[in-house]
Design a protein around this motif. Structure first.
Motif, short mmCIF file in Angstrom:
data_model
loop_
_atom_site.label_atom_id
_atom_site.label_comp_id
_atom_site.label_asym_id
_atom_site.label_seq_id
_atom_site.Cartn_x
_atom_site.Cartn_y
_atom_site.Cartn_z
N ILE A 198 4.66 -0.65 -13.45
CA ILE A 198 5.26 -1.23 -12.25
C ILE A 198 4.52 -2.51 -11.91
N CYS A 199 5.25 -3.58 -11.73
CA CYS A 199 4.64 -4.86 -11.38
C CYS A 199 5.37 -5.45 -10.19
N LEU A 200 4.64 -5.73 -9.12
CA LEU A 200 5.18 -6.32 -7.90
C LEU A 200 4.61 -7.72 -7.77
N ARG A 201 5.49 -8.68 -7.53
CA ARG A 201 5.02 -10.06 -7.52
C ARG A 201 5.72 -10.88 -6.45
N HIS A 202 4.94 -11.72 -5.76
CA HIS A 202 5.46 -12.67 -4.78
C HIS A 202 5.35 -14.07 -5.38
N ARG A 203 6.45 -14.79 -5.40
CA ARG A 203 6.41 -16.13 -5.97
C ARG A 203 7.54 -16.97 -5.40
N ARG A 204 7.16 -18.12 -4.83
CA ARG A 204 8.12 -19.12 -4.35
C ARG A 204 9.20 -18.51 -3.46
N GLY A 205 8.76 -17.72 -2.49
CA GLY A 205 9.69 -17.19 -1.50
C GLY A 205 10.56 -16.05 -1.98
N ARG A 206 10.24 -15.46 -3.12
CA ARG A 206 11.02 -14.32 -3.63
C ARG A 206 10.08 -13.17 -3.95
N LEU A 207 10.62 -11.98 -3.85
CA LEU A 207 9.90 -10.76 -4.22
C LEU A 207 10.49 -10.25 -5.53
N PHE A 208 9.60 -10.05 -6.53
CA PHE A 208 10.02 -9.56 -7.83
C PHE A 208 9.46 -8.15 -8.04
N ALA B 273 0.83 -1.21 0.00
CA ALA B 273 0.00 0.00 0.00
C ALA B 273 0.86 1.26 0.00
N ARG B 274 1.96 1.22 0.75
CA ARG B 274 2.85 2.38 0.79
C ARG B 274 3.51 2.61 -0.57
N LEU B 275 3.91 1.52 -1.22
CA LEU B 275 4.51 1.65 -2.55
C LEU B 275 3.51 2.24 -3.53
N ARG B 276 2.24 1.79 -3.44
CA ARG B 276 1.22 2.33 -4.34
C ARG B 276 1.03 3.82 -4.11
N ALA B 277 0.98 4.24 -2.83
CA ALA B 277 0.81 5.65 -2.52
C ALA B 277 2.01 6.47 -2.98
N THR B 278 3.21 5.95 -2.77
CA THR B 278 4.42 6.65 -3.20
C THR B 278 4.46 6.81 -4.72
N THR B 279 4.00 5.79 -5.43
CA THR B 279 3.95 5.87 -6.89
C THR B 279 3.05 7.02 -7.33
N GLY B 280 1.89 7.14 -6.69
CA GLY B 280 0.99 8.22 -7.05
C GLY B 280 1.58 9.59 -6.79
N GLN B 281 2.40 9.71 -5.73
CA GLN B 281 3.01 11.00 -5.41
C GLN B 281 4.14 11.36 -6.37
N LEU B 282 4.99 10.39 -6.69
CA LEU B 282 6.17 10.69 -7.51
C LEU B 282 5.86 10.75 -9.00
N TYR C 38 13.08 1.34 -4.52
CA TYR C 38 11.86 1.66 -5.27
C TYR C 38 11.80 3.16 -5.58
N LYS C 39 12.07 4.00 -4.57
CA LYS C 39 12.04 5.45 -4.79
C LYS C 39 13.09 5.88 -5.80
N GLU C 40 14.29 5.27 -5.74
CA GLU C 40 15.35 5.63 -6.68
C GLU C 40 14.93 5.31 -8.11
N LEU C 41 14.28 4.15 -8.32
CA LEU C 41 13.83 3.79 -9.67
C LEU C 41 12.78 4.78 -10.18
N LEU C 42 11.84 5.17 -9.32
CA LEU C 42 10.82 6.12 -9.75
C LEU C 42 11.42 7.50 -9.99
N ASN C 43 12.35 7.92 -9.13
CA ASN C 43 13.00 9.22 -9.33
C ASN C 43 13.78 9.25 -10.65
N ASN C 44 14.39 8.14 -11.03
CA ASN C 44 15.09 8.08 -12.31
C ASN C 44 14.12 8.30 -13.47
N ILE C 45 12.91 7.73 -13.36
CA ILE C 45 11.90 7.93 -14.40
C ILE C 45 11.53 9.40 -14.51
N VAL C 46 11.32 10.03 -13.33
CA VAL C 46 10.85 11.42 -13.31
C VAL C 46 11.96 12.37 -13.78
#
Length: 700
Positions: A634-644, A576-585, A616-624
């Protein structure tokens, strides 16, 4: 939309059928017309169904320090969370999008990948009908090991009705365009449902006026649907009716025009979210050549439709007695005794697709009948047994079989299985209901999920705003105290810039990182403003810079407050925080934010949360700041014990092979933090080709 993580598609298999849900389960109606089987060029179309698709989950309000603080001071936040609680309560009483039982593998209708426009598909209802409602079920396919709900579902479309198969004259019942900004909020597995009235005709056509197209891969626009339903009373009058289209893909095991009206959806049978106390009827296991079960309606009725509901209890995979018949026929008879039966349908296993969790619908056409019998034939030399959860017989809008006497050649009589349970109004899992009530409930569920997500975004903003206000006043007090101390020291050491710098370094050491650095800047600007007091313009510029630095300090303090929240910060909170940060940046950039997979249970370790959030913030700041992109994914995924994490943009990109290319501090920081998380990061870019960053790390 979805994002690519690997190239493998590995659906799970159990009992010879795919589990979970995603694509529309389908069933042939008798002999398939030969003209429907003519293959057309398929192009690059999906050939896998997903093994699993999980409905978005919802958690109650989170008892973190920041939430408790904000809730104490904000009446609006308390009211908002109260509404969220009401939504969760209402959702518990509605049927879900998740199909928990088996299904067959046909997907639905898929337009050909030709340039012909506009794409359309239509159904011939066989006679003039005045529909009460129409519904479109989306299809879910599998791409590169992950499900993609809403594949091919048009962004805008019309539903027209006419008596002319060429639609030279028609009436528009529905003219739909997806509201901007809602595609990430409304669940893509929800069916489209619209109540209509005052229209009549024999042909119903769906025209895609804005085609769906994937945003993460180079593929043509397509038009795909899982099911088209035309509701009249309690009947889907489109079920089993012939379908034509501008063009279509014909792969009989996956895509076909006739799958658009096969009466099967990924959502199973129409039901309410009320558990079933019974399982249905089951015959005994034996060597009989045939077995039968029949219902006595008590009098002759004009029968329009018969529905056979498969028996799928929780333990169906290990119960050999439970299974939908392979070869069977449906007969009806009128009068006081079952004699001179008339066949209405016959199914052969070699041309019959197992219905999975969906009903088998047999159109009877108004024949007067008192008895309805299902006769199952043995295949080969094995034993014979079959089971049904429910037998429904519709005369108009009424199920006239409900509660009527049932006879059978033999029957397994237990607390859960009995002949009387074949007509008790329940499937093996839920209480059954009509199409219109069911679709209306699913539509309501989709709207509630959308409202909940909107409220959750607003809730996060309210928490941040309330905490920020508290931090602001605290920060102002701290800033004033710092400025007073600096001013006192500066007044005693005019002209001693080295001592001022030494004092700034001491404050930075005491207050740490961003906050200390910003307060030191405020002190230095205050000194310069004092020395330049005779020049009002320069002094005004210095004080404007003080305001800007103070604003950055507040923003940094807000992030620090969030990053040091207590140990009960969950993975859902992080998302949820990542989603909110995305909307701000990314305020000036069009973007899509997608979450896939089931989030881990438990809390996020503080160190992992801090480093991943800063990545995450650094990647979005690079875009801006650097990419000049107009679109980001932006795609966030949980699979087999890893975060993508997969972040792409359509910006200017860069070529790291050029001599002029020099990696900056941003890339070095990204690599350093990735190593801290024991993760991996791949960056793919080219001049004029945008940039794609793929990050993965083990979940701690």
């Amino acid at each position: 939309m979805a994002c690519p993580f690997d190239r493998r598609c590995v659906p799970r298999i159990a009992v010879g059928i795919l589990l979970g849900w995603g694509a529309c389960a389908t069933l042939s109606f008798g002999q398939a017309p030969e003209e429907m089987l003519e293959p057309e060029p398929t192009g690059d179309v999906p050939v896998e169904v997903p093994s699993d698709l999980i409905e978005p989950s919802f958690s109650s309000t989170r008892p973190t320090v920041a939430d408790r603080f904000a809730r104490f001071f904000s009446v609006e936040l308390r009211d908002l969370e109260s509404r969220q609680g009401e939504i969760l309560g209402e959702l518990e009483g509605l049927p879900g999008f998740t199909q928990e039982a088996v299904k067959s593998v046909e997907l639905g209708f898929h337009s050909a990948t030709t340039s012909k426009r506009p794409k359309w598909v239509q159904v011939d209802l066989g006679k003039r009908v005045e529909p009460d409602a129409v519904a479109l079920a989306p299809v879910t396919v599998q791409f590169e090991s992950r499900p993609e709900p809403g594949y091919g579902f048009p962004r805008a479309f019309r539903i027209d009705i006419s008596d002319d198969p060429e639609f030279r004259e028609y009436e528009t019942m529905v003219d739909y365009r997806e509201p901007r900004g809602t595609d990430l909020l409304l669940p893509k597995q929800a069916p489209f449902f619209a109540v209509v009235g005052g229209y009549s005709g024999r042909y119903v056509r769906v025209t895609a006026t804005h085609l769906w197209r994937p945003t993460d891969r180079d593929e043509p626009s397509v038009f795909a649907l899982g099911e088209l339903m035309v509701i009249k009373g309690e009947l889907n009058v489109a079920a089993g009716q012939p379908v034509t289209a501008l063009d279509s893909v014909e792969r009989i095991d996956l895509w076909s025009r006739r799958y658009l009206t096969d009466g099967r959806t990924s959502l199973g049978v129409p039901h309410k979210n009320l558990p079933s106390p019974t399982l249905g009827y089951s015959s005994n296991w034996g060597k009989d050549e045939t077995k039968w079960v029949q219902v006595d309606l008590g009098q002759d009725y004009p029968v329009d439709e018969i529905r056979l509901i498969p028996a799928i209890p929780e333990n169906f995979a290990v119960d050999l007695n439970v299974g939908f018949p392979g070869s069977f026929r449906v007969d009806v008879a009128q009068g006081d005794a079952y004699d001179k039966p008339k066949p209405v349908a016959r199914f052969r296993s070699e041309r019959f697709t197992n219905p999975g969790s969906n009903p088998v619908i047999v159109s009877v056409g108004g024949k007067k009948s008192r008895f309805v019998r299902i006769t199952v034939e043995r295949e080969g030399k094995g034993n014979l047994s079959f089971a049904l959860a429910e037998l429904q017989v519709f005369s108009g809008d009424e199920n006239v079989a409900l509660g009527k006497p049932v006879e059978a050649k033999d029957s397994r009589e237990t607390e859960e299985w009995s002949t009387e349970f074949l007509v008790d109004g329940y499937s093996s899992r839920y209480k059954l209901t009509g199409y219109r009530d069911w679709l209306d409930a699913l539509n309501r569920r989709g709207e509630l999920i959308k409202e909940w997500r909107l409220l959750e975004e607003k809730r996060l903003d309210l928490v941040d705003h309330t905490v920020e206000a508290g931090v602001r006043w605290g920060g102002i007090g701290l800033g004033l105290a710092g400025m007073f101390l600096v001013s006192a020291l500066v007044r005693g050491r005019l002209g001693r810039r080295k001592e001022v710098e030494a004092l700034r370094q001491q404050i930075a050491s005491d207050l740490h990182d961003d906050i200390g650095s910003n307060l030191s800047s405020i002190a230095l600007l205050a000194e310069l403003g004092e020395t330049e007091a005779d020049d009002s313009t320069l002094a005004r510029e210095e004080f404007q810079q003080i305001g800007q630095v103070a604003g950055k300090t507040i923003e940094a303090m807000r992030d620090i407050v969030w990053m040091i929240r207590p140990e009960n910060e969950t993975w859902t909170d992080l998302t949820a925080r990542l989603r909110a940060t995305t909307g701000q940046l990314l305020r000036a950039v069009q973007y899509e934010f997608q979450v896939e997979g089931r989030a881990p249970s438990g809390v996020v370790p503080l160190v992992f949360k801090r480093d991943f959030f800063l990545i995450y913030k650094e990647l979005l700041n690079n875009i801006v700041k650097h990419s000049g992109a107009s679109m980001a994914t932006i795609c966030l995924r949980h699979r087999r014990g890893r975060l993508f994490l997969h972040v792409t943009d359509n910006g200017v990109g860069f070529d790291e092979t050029e001599e002029s290319f020099k990696p900056g501090n941003g890339l070095r920081n990204l690599n350093h933090r990735t190593k801290q998380l024991k993760g991996e990061m791949k960056v793919r870019s080219g001049k004029g080709e945008g940039t794609a960053v793929q990050f993965s790390a083990p979940v701690p």
